[in-house]
Design a protein around this motif. Structure first.
Motif, PDB file in Angstrom:
ATOM      1  N   GLY A   1       0.776  -1.235   0.000  1.00 46.52           N
ATOM      2  CA  GLY A   1       0.000   0.000   0.000  1.00 46.52           C
ATOM      3  C   GLY A   1       0.805   1.282   0.000  1.00 46.52           C
ATOM      4  O   GLY A   1       0.236   2.359  -0.008  1.00 46.52           O
ATOM      5  N   THR A   2       2.132   1.181   0.003  1.00 45.60           N
ATOM      6  CA  THR A   2       2.993   2.363   0.007  1.00 45.60           C
ATOM      7  C   THR A   2       3.744   2.436  -1.317  1.00 45.60           C
ATOM      8  O   THR A   2       4.367   1.451  -1.720  1.00 45.60           O
ATOM      9  CB  THR A   2       4.007   2.282   1.163  1.00 45.60           C
ATOM     10  OG1 THR A   2       3.285   2.200   2.397  1.00 45.60           O
ATOM     11  CG2 THR A   2       4.912   3.500   1.191  1.00 45.60           C
ATOM     12  N   PRO A   3       3.716   3.591  -1.987  1.00 41.44           N
ATOM     13  CA  PRO A   3       4.474   3.707  -3.232  1.00 41.44           C
ATOM     14  C   PRO A   3       5.982   3.621  -2.974  1.00 41.44           C
ATOM     15  O   PRO A   3       6.498   4.254  -2.059  1.00 41.44           O
ATOM     16  CB  PRO A   3       4.112   5.098  -3.766  1.00 41.44           C
ATOM     17  CG  PRO A   3       2.889   5.504  -3.031  1.00 41.44           C
ATOM     18  CD  PRO A   3       2.936   4.801  -1.709  1.00 41.44           C
ATOM     19  N   VAL A   4       6.649   2.790  -3.775  1.00 37.97           N
ATOM     20  CA  VAL A   4       8.101   2.629  -3.676  1.00 37.97           C
ATOM     21  C   VAL A   4       8.681   2.567  -5.081  1.00 37.97           C
ATOM     22  O   VAL A   4       7.987   2.233  -6.040  1.00 37.97           O
ATOM     23  CB  VAL A   4       8.494   1.344  -2.911  1.00 37.97           C
ATOM     24  CG1 VAL A   4       7.993   1.366  -1.483  1.00 37.97           C
ATOM     25  CG2 VAL A   4       8.025   0.095  -3.636  1.00 37.97           C
ATOM     26  N   CYS A   5       9.954   2.876  -5.183  1.00 41.29           N
ATOM     27  CA  CYS A   5      10.681   2.654  -6.436  1.00 41.29           C
ATOM     28  C   CYS A   5      11.112   1.197  -6.429  1.00 41.29           C
ATOM     29  O   CYS A   5      11.947   0.796  -5.616  1.00 41.29           O
ATOM     30  CB  CYS A   5      11.882   3.585  -6.537  1.00 41.29           C
ATOM     31  SG  CYS A   5      11.429   5.305  -6.782  1.00 41.29           S
ATOM     32  N   ALA A   6      10.564   0.408  -7.326  1.00 41.63           N
ATOM     33  CA  ALA A   6      10.834  -1.028  -7.353  1.00 41.63           C
ATOM     34  C   ALA A   6      12.296  -1.333  -7.650  1.00 41.63           C
ATOM     35  O   ALA A   6      12.781  -2.406  -7.309  1.00 41.63           O
ATOM     36  CB  ALA A   6       9.924  -1.713  -8.368  1.00 41.63           C
ATOM     37  N   CYS A   7      13.005  -0.374  -8.244  1.00 45.42           N
ATOM     38  CA  CYS A   7      14.429  -0.602  -8.525  1.00 45.42           C
ATOM     39  C   CYS A   7      15.263  -0.600  -7.251  1.00 45.42           C
ATOM     40  O   CYS A   7      16.373  -1.119  -7.244  1.00 45.42           O
ATOM     41  CB  CYS A   7      14.959   0.438  -9.509  1.00 45.42           C
ATOM     42  SG  CYS A   7      15.114   2.119  -8.851  1.00 45.42           S
ATOM     43  N   LEU A   8      14.733  -0.033  -6.180  1.00 42.71           N
ATOM     44  CA  LEU A   8      15.472   0.057  -4.923  1.00 42.71           C
ATOM     45  C   LEU A   8      15.097  -1.025  -3.912  1.00 42.71           C
ATOM     46  O   LEU A   8      15.699  -1.104  -2.844  1.00 42.71           O
ATOM     47  CB  LEU A   8      15.254   1.425  -4.275  1.00 42.71           C
ATOM     48  CG  LEU A   8      15.767   2.631  -5.050  1.00 42.71           C
ATOM     49  CD1 LEU A   8      15.465   3.910  -4.282  1.00 42.71           C
ATOM     50  CD2 LEU A   8      17.252   2.501  -5.339  1.00 42.71           C
ATOM     51  N   VAL A   9      14.106  -1.832  -4.254  1.00 38.24           N
ATOM     52  CA  VAL A   9      13.652  -2.877  -3.345  1.00 38.24           C
ATOM     53  C   VAL A   9      14.256  -4.199  -3.793  1.00 38.24           C
ATOM     54  O   VAL A   9      14.062  -4.621  -4.937  1.00 38.24           O
ATOM     55  CB  VAL A   9      12.109  -2.973  -3.355  1.00 38.24           C
ATOM     56  CG1 VAL A   9      11.632  -4.120  -2.469  1.00 38.24           C
ATOM     57  CG2 VAL A   9      11.487  -1.655  -2.920  1.00 38.24           C
ATOM     58  N   ALA A  10      15.002  -4.834  -2.905  1.00 38.94           N
ATOM     59  CA  ALA A  10      15.523  -6.163  -3.214  1.00 38.94           C
ATOM     60  C   ALA A  10      14.356  -7.137  -3.273  1.00 38.94           C
ATOM     61  O   ALA A  10      13.411  -7.043  -2.487  1.00 38.94           O
ATOM     62  CB  ALA A  10      16.529  -6.600  -2.156  1.00 38.94           C
ATOM     63  N   ALA A  11      14.415  -8.050  -4.221  1.00 35.47           N
ATOM     64  CA  ALA A  11      13.309  -8.988  -4.420  1.00 35.47           C
ATOM     65  C   ALA A  11      12.964  -9.727  -3.136  1.00 35.47           C
ATOM     66  O   ALA A  11      11.787  -9.931  -2.825  1.00 35.47           O
ATOM     67  CB  ALA A  11      13.657  -9.971  -5.528  1.00 35.47           C
ATOM     68  N   GLY A  12      13.974 -10.103  -2.355  1.00 32.70           N
ATOM     69  CA  GLY A  12      13.728 -10.811  -1.105  1.00 32.70           C
ATOM     70  C   GLY A  12      12.931 -10.007  -0.097  1.00 32.70           C
ATOM     71  O   GLY A  12      12.237 -10.575   0.747  1.00 32.70           O
ATOM     72  N   GLN A  13      13.011  -8.677  -0.196  1.00 37.61           N
ATOM     73  CA  GLN A  13      12.235  -7.828   0.712  1.00 37.61           C
ATOM     74  C   GLN A  13      10.736  -7.911   0.428  1.00 37.61           C
ATOM     75  O   GLN A  13       9.928  -7.535   1.270  1.00 37.61           O
ATOM     76  CB  GLN A  13      12.680  -6.376   0.588  1.00 37.61           C
ATOM     77  CG  GLN A  13      14.050  -6.094   1.144  1.00 37.61           C
ATOM     78  CD  GLN A  13      14.428  -4.643   0.921  1.00 37.61           C
ATOM     79  OE1 GLN A  13      14.684  -4.222  -0.204  1.00 37.61           O
ATOM     80  NE2 GLN A  13      14.444  -3.882   1.993  1.00 37.61           N
ATOM     81  N   ALA A  14      10.380  -8.381  -0.761  1.00 36.78           N
ATOM     82  CA  ALA A  14       8.967  -8.479  -1.125  1.00 36.78           C
ATOM     83  C   ALA A  14       8.350  -9.809  -0.702  1.00 36.78           C
ATOM     84  O   ALA A  14       7.137  -9.993  -0.839  1.00 36.78           O
ATOM     85  CB  ALA A  14       8.809  -8.293  -2.632  1.00 36.78           C
TER      86      ALA A  14
END
Length: 152
Positions: A54-67
């Motif tokens: 529910g929070t906008p994020v830049c997906a390029c900065l999020v490591a896949a494991g964090q999801a």
């Protein structure tokens, strides 16, 4: 590693994910969702903006494991079964789409803005869009699209 995530309301799994891989790469290359764009890879342009829980994020900065185990909503997830989301329609009607590269991130940012503030002022709109860069439009048509979407 395997990443289990809910994307646009559907549980999905991505296999053979490298631990340093970005959520953006997983969305685009492993899950076939090309909406979020790969532009700067530094979180500066906003082209890859998605919702994470529910929070906008830049997906390029999020490591896949964090999801892992979390909810992601992409620009594709804003459209409904009956067609484009009213924000997407407003972008088309106002001529806010030129090359289209920035459009997905802008649409997500506008969606977030209108969820929080259904009647934003011009300064509210410009502040909400400050993290999204567009090299084509000059932003006037984008602001007009936000106003059109807000009027609905």
């Amino acid at each position: 590693m395997r990443v289990n995530v809910t994307v646009n309301g559907e549980p999905v799994a991505a296999d053979d994910v490298w631990e340093g891989e970005s959520l953006l790469f997983v969305l685009r290359e492993r899950l076939g969702l090309p909406g979020a764009k790969n532009a700067c890879e530094q979180g500066e342009c906003g082209s890859c903006t998605v919702y994470l829980d529910g929070t906008p994020v830049c997906a390029c900065l999020v490591a896949a494991g964090q999801a892992e185990g979390r909810e992601v909503r992409t620009v594709e997830g804003l459209a409904g079964a009956d067609g484009l989301h009213p924000i997407q329609q407003a972008f088309l009607r106002a001529g806010a789409v030129q090359c289209g590269f920035c459009t997905p991130g802008l649409v997500v940012a506008v969606h977030d803005l209108l969820e929080r503030n259904p009647a934003p002022s011009d300064p509210d709109i410009r502040e909400a869009l400050a993290g999204n860069l567009c090299r084509c439009t000059g932003y006037e048509h984008i602001v007009a699209a936000v106003k059109l979407a807000a009027a609905r």
